[in-house]
Structures are given as C-alpha cells and as structure tokens.
Design a protein around this motif. Structure first.
Motif, PDB file in Angstrom:
ATOM      1  N   UNK A 107      12.608  -3.790  17.952  1.00  0.00           N
ATOM      2  CA  UNK A 107      14.051  -3.590  17.905  1.00  0.00           C
ATOM      3  C   UNK A 107      14.766  -4.715  18.646  1.00  0.00           C
ATOM      4  N   UNK A 108      14.256  -5.066  19.842  1.00  0.00           N
ATOM      5  CA  UNK A 108      14.919  -6.104  20.625  1.00  0.00           C
ATOM      6  C   UNK A 108      14.847  -7.456  19.914  1.00  0.00           C
ATOM      7  N   UNK A 109      13.697  -7.716  19.295  1.00  0.00           N
ATOM      8  CA  UNK A 109      13.547  -8.971  18.573  1.00  0.00           C
ATOM      9  C   UNK A 109      14.460  -8.979  17.348  1.00  0.00           C
ATOM     10  N   UNK A 110      14.551  -7.830  16.686  1.00  0.00           N
ATOM     11  CA  UNK A 110      15.376  -7.749  15.480  1.00  0.00           C
ATOM     12  C   UNK A 110      16.834  -8.087  15.798  1.00  0.00           C
ATOM     13  N   UNK A 111      17.296  -7.694  16.990  1.00  0.00           N
ATOM     14  CA  UNK A 111      18.682  -8.005  17.368  1.00  0.00           C
ATOM     15  C   UNK A 111      18.863  -9.525  17.417  1.00  0.00           C
ATOM     16  N   UNK A 112      17.944 -10.207  18.076  1.00  0.00           N
ATOM     17  CA  UNK A 112      18.063 -11.656  18.219  1.00  0.00           C
ATOM     18  C   UNK A 112      17.967 -12.342  16.860  1.00  0.00           C
ATOM     19  N   UNK A 113      16.913 -12.005  16.127  1.00  0.00           N
ATOM     20  CA  UNK A 113      16.690 -12.689  14.858  1.00  0.00           C
ATOM     21  C   UNK A 113      17.815 -12.341  13.884  1.00  0.00           C
ATOM     22  N   UNK A 114      18.162 -11.074  13.822  1.00  0.00           N
ATOM     23  CA  UNK A 114      19.231 -10.646  12.917  1.00  0.00           C
ATOM     24  C   UNK A 114      20.493 -11.448  13.178  1.00  0.00           C
ATOM     25  N   UNK A 115      20.914 -11.512  14.433  1.00  0.00           N
ATOM     26  CA  UNK A 115      22.135 -12.222  14.784  1.00  0.00           C
ATOM     27  C   UNK A 115      22.033 -13.700  14.422  1.00  0.00           C
ATOM     28  N   UNK A 116      20.920 -14.305  14.835  1.00  0.00           N
ATOM     29  CA  UNK A 116      20.791 -15.752  14.643  1.00  0.00           C
ATOM     30  C   UNK A 116      20.607 -16.144  13.187  1.00  0.00           C
ATOM     31  N   UNK A 117      20.207 -15.211  12.354  1.00  0.00           N
ATOM     32  CA  UNK A 117      20.062 -15.513  10.935  1.00  0.00           C
ATOM     33  C   UNK A 117      21.382 -15.232  10.221  1.00  0.00           C
ATOM     34  N   UNK A 118      22.049 -14.176  10.646  1.00  0.00           N
ATOM     35  CA  UNK A 118      23.296 -13.778   9.977  1.00  0.00           C
ATOM     36  C   UNK A 118      24.401 -14.803  10.238  1.00  0.00           C
ATOM     37  N   UNK A 119      24.479 -15.333  11.457  1.00  0.00           N
ATOM     38  CA  UNK A 119      25.587 -16.241  11.781  1.00  0.00           C
ATOM     39  C   UNK A 119      25.597 -17.489  10.883  1.00  0.00           C
ATOM     40  N   UNK A 120      24.482 -18.225  10.774  1.00  0.00           N
ATOM     41  CA  UNK A 120      24.521 -19.395   9.874  1.00  0.00           C
ATOM     42  C   UNK A 120      24.868 -19.008   8.436  1.00  0.00           C
ATOM     43  N   UNK A 121      24.313 -17.902   7.976  1.00  0.00           N
ATOM     44  CA  UNK A 121      24.579 -17.487   6.595  1.00  0.00           C
ATOM     45  C   UNK A 121      26.047 -17.111   6.423  1.00  0.00           C
ATOM     46  N   UNK A 122      26.603 -16.439   7.436  1.00  0.00           N
ATOM     47  CA  UNK A 122      28.007 -16.038   7.354  1.00  0.00           C
ATOM     48  C   UNK A 122      28.916 -17.256   7.331  1.00  0.00           C
ATOM     49  N   UNK A 123      28.570 -18.277   8.102  1.00  0.00           N
ATOM     50  CA  UNK A 123      29.393 -19.491   8.122  1.00  0.00           C
ATOM     51  C   UNK A 123      29.257 -20.240   6.799  1.00  0.00           C
ATOM     52  N   UNK A 124      28.050 -20.278   6.302  1.00  0.00           N
ATOM     53  CA  UNK A 124      27.783 -20.990   5.055  1.00  0.00           C
ATOM     54  C   UNK A 124      28.563 -20.364   3.911  1.00  0.00           C
ATOM     55  N   UNK A 125      28.618 -19.054   3.912  1.00  0.00           N
ATOM     56  CA  UNK A 125      29.308 -18.348   2.820  1.00  0.00           C
ATOM     57  C   UNK A 125      30.768 -18.082   3.156  1.00  0.00           C
ATOM     58  N   UNK A 126      31.258 -18.654   4.251  1.00  0.00           N
ATOM     59  CA  UNK A 126      32.646 -18.547   4.707  1.00  0.00           C
ATOM     60  C   UNK A 126      33.063 -17.135   5.059  1.00  0.00           C
ATOM     61  N   UNK A 127      32.116 -16.265   5.261  1.00  0.00           N
ATOM     62  CA  UNK A 127      32.486 -14.925   5.724  1.00  0.00           C
ATOM     63  C   UNK A 127      33.003 -15.040   7.154  1.00  0.00           C
ATOM     64  N   UNK A 128      32.371 -15.903   7.913  1.00  0.00           N
ATOM     65  CA  UNK A 128      32.884 -16.204   9.247  1.00  0.00           C
ATOM     66  C   UNK A 128      33.491 -17.606   9.192  1.00  0.00           C
ATOM     67  N   UNK A 129      34.635 -17.760   9.794  1.00  0.00           N
ATOM     68  CA  UNK A 129      35.271 -19.079   9.866  1.00  0.00           C
ATOM     69  C   UNK A 129      35.832 -19.551   8.541  1.00  0.00           C
ATOM     70  N   UNK A 130      36.013 -18.635   7.588  1.00  0.00           N
ATOM     71  CA  UNK A 130      36.541 -19.014   6.275  1.00  0.00           C
ATOM     72  C   UNK A 130      37.952 -19.573   6.361  1.00  0.00           C
ATOM     73  N   UNK A 131      38.641 -19.260   7.475  1.00  0.00           N
ATOM     74  CA  UNK A 131      40.035 -19.725   7.605  1.00  0.00           C
ATOM     75  C   UNK A 131      40.117 -21.222   7.916  1.00  0.00           C
ATOM     76  N   UNK A 132      39.005 -21.816   8.329  1.00  0.00           N
ATOM     77  CA  UNK A 132      39.038 -23.243   8.663  1.00  0.00           C
ATOM     78  C   UNK A 132      39.092 -24.074   7.378  1.00  0.00           C
ATOM     79  N   UNK A 133      39.872 -25.181   7.377  1.00  0.00           N
ATOM     80  CA  UNK A 133      39.960 -26.024   6.180  1.00  0.00           C
ATOM     81  C   UNK A 133      38.598 -26.641   5.837  1.00  0.00           C
ATOM     82  N   UNK A 134      38.411 -26.968   4.565  1.00  0.00           N
ATOM     83  CA  UNK A 134      37.151 -27.578   4.144  1.00  0.00           C
ATOM     84  C   UNK A 134      36.885 -28.881   4.875  1.00  0.00           C
ATOM     85  N   UNK A 135      37.943 -29.642   5.057  1.00  0.00           N
ATOM     86  CA  UNK A 135      37.792 -30.955   5.671  1.00  0.00           C
ATOM     87  C   UNK A 135      38.192 -30.881   7.140  1.00  0.00           C
TER      88      UNK A 135
END
Ligand code: FES
Lengths: 264, 261
Positions: free
Chosen positions: B215-243
């Motif tokens: 469970x403790x490992x899942x928290x770390x891995x889950x977070x660290x995997x979700x953040x890059x994916x969320x940024x890549x798909x603009x779910x997080x930080x989508x408000x920032x301009x492309x350039x």
C-alpha cells in the motif's frame, strides 16, 4: 507408470579443487533405471556400469541414506536435492523423473565449499562455524535430571524446528550469494531459544556470524531460496532472529575479562 | 576497532567482527538508509500531489519549502549521505557475494515456486532496478532542482511550469513513468526485506507487513506515475500555454540567462 526409465544423464566431473571440471554425458550408463531406486541408488547403478566399462566412478557424498545425516546432496537441474520439496537426495526417488528426461547433476557451488572430487564438496566451513559458538556450557560428569530445567512446550517445539537442520548445505547451494545464513541462524536459534542456551547467547551469535564471514560465504539478500531448498524446511524467520540477536549483541555484549573474574 | 567486542575471542580462537564488517550489520545500514530514502520519497510524492490544485497553489508550496533554506539543505545533505551509504554498502555486499558464488548452475531452476512472480522478479532485479532508479534520480535532480537539462524549460521560482513543461515532453514523461515503476519494484522488495534484515519479524505481524508495504509503495508509484501522465494529457497544468515563451516570466537578477530556450 513403467517400472524403469532411461535418463539423459550429465554429471559434473572434477578431479579436485584446482581442476576446471566439466560435464560428462553418461546417458549410455543411465538406461533402464528402476523407478523404485533412490537418486543415490541410481548413481550407484551408473557407477557399477562405469567400473565395468573400466571408467572412474562418480564420487558423491552419502552416509545414512535415510535423510537424517546431511551427508548427501547434489544439485539436480539447478535444484539442490532435486525437485521434490523437503527431501534429501538420498530420499528422492527416480519415480519423480520421467523417461528420457535430461538431468544435469552438479556439486554445491560455493567458494566456501571447495570441490573435493566430482560431486563431493568440503563442508568443513560448517564445522568451523559450529565450533565457533554452536554449543552450550553444561555441567559434565553426571546426567542432569530430566525436566530439571522447565522448557515450555511451544519453545521446545520451536527449538526442535531449528534443530532439524542436518547441515547439508543446500541453503548455500540454493543462495545466489552462497550465503549460509539459514544454516547459521538455525544453529544460533535452536540454542538461543532455550534456557540452556542463554549464557552464551550473545557470544554465540557474534562468533558464529564472524566465522561465517571468515569462511567466505556471501550475505543474505532476502531471496529466500534457501527456505525453498531446505530438506528440513527450516524457516527464514530464523535469519530474522539471528539478525536481531546480532544487532542486539553488538550493542550490549561485553567480552569476558582476562583476569579470570571472581573479584566479589 | 569500532566495536567493544572486536578483540574478544573464544577458545576456538575466532575473532568477533565489528558490526559494520558483517554482512548483517551492513545490510541493517542498507535497510535503515533505505527506509530514510523511502520516507522522503513518500513525503515528496504526497507533496507533489498538490500539482492537481493548480499553478498558484503548487508554486506557493514550492516557495514555502524554499523559504526554509536550512531545512532544505539539511535534508539534501542527509539524503545524499543516506543514498551514498546505501549504494556503497550494496556494492560491497554484492562484490562479496559474487566472490562467494563462483558460477551458476547449468539449468536455471524453477526454485522458489512458492514465491509470487512479482516478489521473485523484484528480488532478482534489485541491483538493476537500483541502478536505473539512481540514473533517474540524477536526471530528475538535473531537470527540476538544478534546471540544467538542455532543451527543457526551467525557471527558478516556477516549479509548476518547470514540471508541467518537462512532462509535456513525451520521452521525458515516459522515462519518469518507467523509472517509477522500477522504483516501485525496488521499494516493494525493500519494504518487506527491511523487517527481515532488522530482525523485526514476528508471526503476528508478518501477514500485515506485506499488504502495508504494498500500500505504501502504491502511493508513491501511483503518484509519480499519474503526475507525468496528467501533465502530458493536460489534465494537470492544461491552463498553461503550449509555448512557454508566452508565459509572463518575472525577470529578476540573472535568472533570465539561465533560460535555455
Ligand atoms: S545420506 Fe544422510 S541425509 Fe542423505
């Protein structure tokens, strides 16, 4: 099941600790092996045929042939004591193998267990580890009364579990680090849980672990292959207990004074 | 010698070793430093979840951390010491182990059939996953702490933008995801092995330590995997301009020159 099988048998031959060693194909000598034979009896049969053919018989260790002495032990297809769980090589029967099966038979591989010849290795390192601390101080001379020292049943059972170790070395053979942690921990533990073993509890673990290191065994990296390979199913919980004992003893143990004591 | 028992000897003449010279003592240090690093990874991941609260919140969090330079530097030095100890001891243990085991068996046995595939795989690849995670850590620090990775947006004080633009780069995001999955494998073995190594085992807890570690490992891995994916798909930080050039960058001091773009 048919009563006899033919094997594609490859056996490690090595003329001594310095020799390179190599596999020899003995399939021609491993035909028509009774499925009722034990693995050692199979090797006996192969040896008889080798001798008849004017060849050098395969050297392997054995003694009791009833799974209690720990003398036997070869690696069969990468598994110490072969494929059957909780079974020594002498108690392993040929019915566990199939007709035409390819078998590679090797000695234990560990720097601390130099090959004497072929499949026999020198396990003197284990004796030296036991000499370093695997004993208790007892009054010699007259036999103590039975149940003189009360030992609770669960503790006696636990001690017996660890004392089941026959010192065959399969744990070392199975370990990717050739660590003897399971052996040492069983020997430290079976005395360490008993009241009789308390007097030397700290010095025992310190000395036995030190000897283990001197002999050139590797450290435990928690693969637990030893537990799977152990013919006596010794649990790796003993390794945890040894670790705990060593860490504690390193902090609290005071070596005996040189003067012989008795100042008071 | 370090230990008070170092010079004691038995009738058989064998010398007791200082704890740090036994593989058990060394492994205990590996476990303790590993636990420290693990603790940091956990706090770091939990803190970074704030990326989902938006730019302003995240940058305030980053600023709050940076406003305590003493704490930041003490943590950095402590972690570096822990990491170096962890790695150095593992190298020493592994060297000794490879000397102890002269060769492999002819056939790779299916031993330890009783262990799960995940456990077995994690155990067998500890050195490899450790090495890759080490490389990843180096990259991660160069990327988001030092800000010296050419071609990746970095501007001090803009933690959110640095992170989001970095992760919008698919190879970078992929590397983060890959390395963190390996980190998960590494930590999974580490978290369970820790109890064994330090002797903190008891039949009453054993059944609970594995799910807890998972469970403790899942928290770390889950977070660290979700953040890059969320940024890549603009779910997080989508408000920032492309350039990133369209960003209003507060020009101060010589920071402007640090901009690689
Ligand atoms: S010969 Fe004694 S245990 Fe196998």
């Amino acid at each position: 099941m048919s009563e006899s099988i033919d094997l594609k048998l490859h056996v490690w031959r090595q003329n001594g600790p310095k020799d390179q060693g190599r596999f020899e194909d003995y399939s021609a000598y491993a035909k028509n092996i009774s499925t009722h034979a034990s693995f050692l009896e199979c090797l006996d049969v192969v040896n008889e045929r080798l001798v008849l053919a004017g060849k050098d018989p395969i050297v392997f260790d054995h003694d009791c042939r009833e799974g209690i002495c720990g003398a036997c032990g070869v690696v069969i297809n990468g598994e110490p004591h072969g494929p059957q769980k909780a079974t020594t090589t002498c108690q392993l029967h040929m019915r566990k193998f199939t007709n035409g099966q390819e078998l590679y038979v090797e000695p234990w591989r560990a720097t601390a267990f130099p090959v004497i010849k072929d499949l026999a290795v020198d396990r003197g390192a284990f004796d030296r580890i036991v000499q370093a601390g695997g004993f208790i101080t007892a009054r010699a001379g007259s036999a103590p009364d039975a149940n003189d020292i009360p030992v609770p049943k669960p503790i006696a059972d636990d001690a017996m579990d660890a004392a089941a170790c026959i010192g065959c070395g399969a744990c070392v053979a199975a370990c990717p680090n050739a660590s003897a942690s399971l052996f040492v921990s069983a020997k430290v533990g079976h005395l360490g849980v008993l009241p009789q073993g308390q007097a030397e509890r700290d010095s025992r673990v310190l000395h036995m672990v030190a000897q283990h290191e001197h002999e050139g065994f590797g450290g435990c990296s928690n693969h637990y292959l030893c537990e799977s390979a152990c013919p006596k199913e010794i649990s790796v919980k003993w390794i945890a207990r040894m670790n705990r004992d060593l860490l504690k003893a390193s902090v609290t143990h005071a070596p005996p004074t040189k003067s012989g004591g008795g100042d008071g | 010698m370090a230990s008070p028992t170092a010079s004691a000897s038995t009738a058989s003449g064998s010398k007791v070793l200082p704890l740090t010279q036994t593989s058990i003592g060394q492994k205990a240090l590996v476990a303790i430093t590993g636990a420290l690093l693990y603790g940091f990874a956990f706090a770091h991941a939990a803190g970074n979840l704030q990326v989902f609260l938006g730019q302003e919140h995240f940058n305030e969090y980053a600023e709050m951390l940076q406003s305590m330079p003493k704490v930041v530097w003490a943590t950095r030095i402590g972690l570096l010491a822990a990491l170096l100890t962890h790695v150095a001891l593992v190298v020493s243990i592994a060297t000794k182990a490879s000397k102890a085991r002269p060769g492999r068996y002819r056939v790779d046995a299916p031993i330890a059939k009783d262990q799960s595939i995940l456990e077995r795989y994690a155990r067998q690849t500890m050195l490899l996953s450790g090495l890759i995670v080490f490389a990843y850590l180096t990259f991660h620090i160069l990327h988001l702490t030092a800000g010296v990775v050419p071609g990746l947006f970095f501007h001090r004080g803009m933690a959110f933008e640095n992170l989001v633009y970095g992760m919008r780069n698919p190879p970078v995001a992929a590397f983060y995801v890959f390395a963190n999955l390996l980190l998960g494998l590494h930590l999974f073995h580490g978290c369970t092995a820790l109890f064994q190594t330090l002797g903190l085992k008891h039949p009453q807890w054993d059944a609970r330590t594995k799910p807890l570690a998972l469970a403790l490992v899942a928290v770390i891995v889950g977070t660290n995997v979700v953040i890059p994916l969320a940024c890549l798909t603009r779910i997080a930080g989508g408000e920032l301009p492309d350039d990133p050039a369209e960003l209003v960058i507060p020009l101060d001091e010589d920071d402007a020159t640090a901009l690689e773009d």
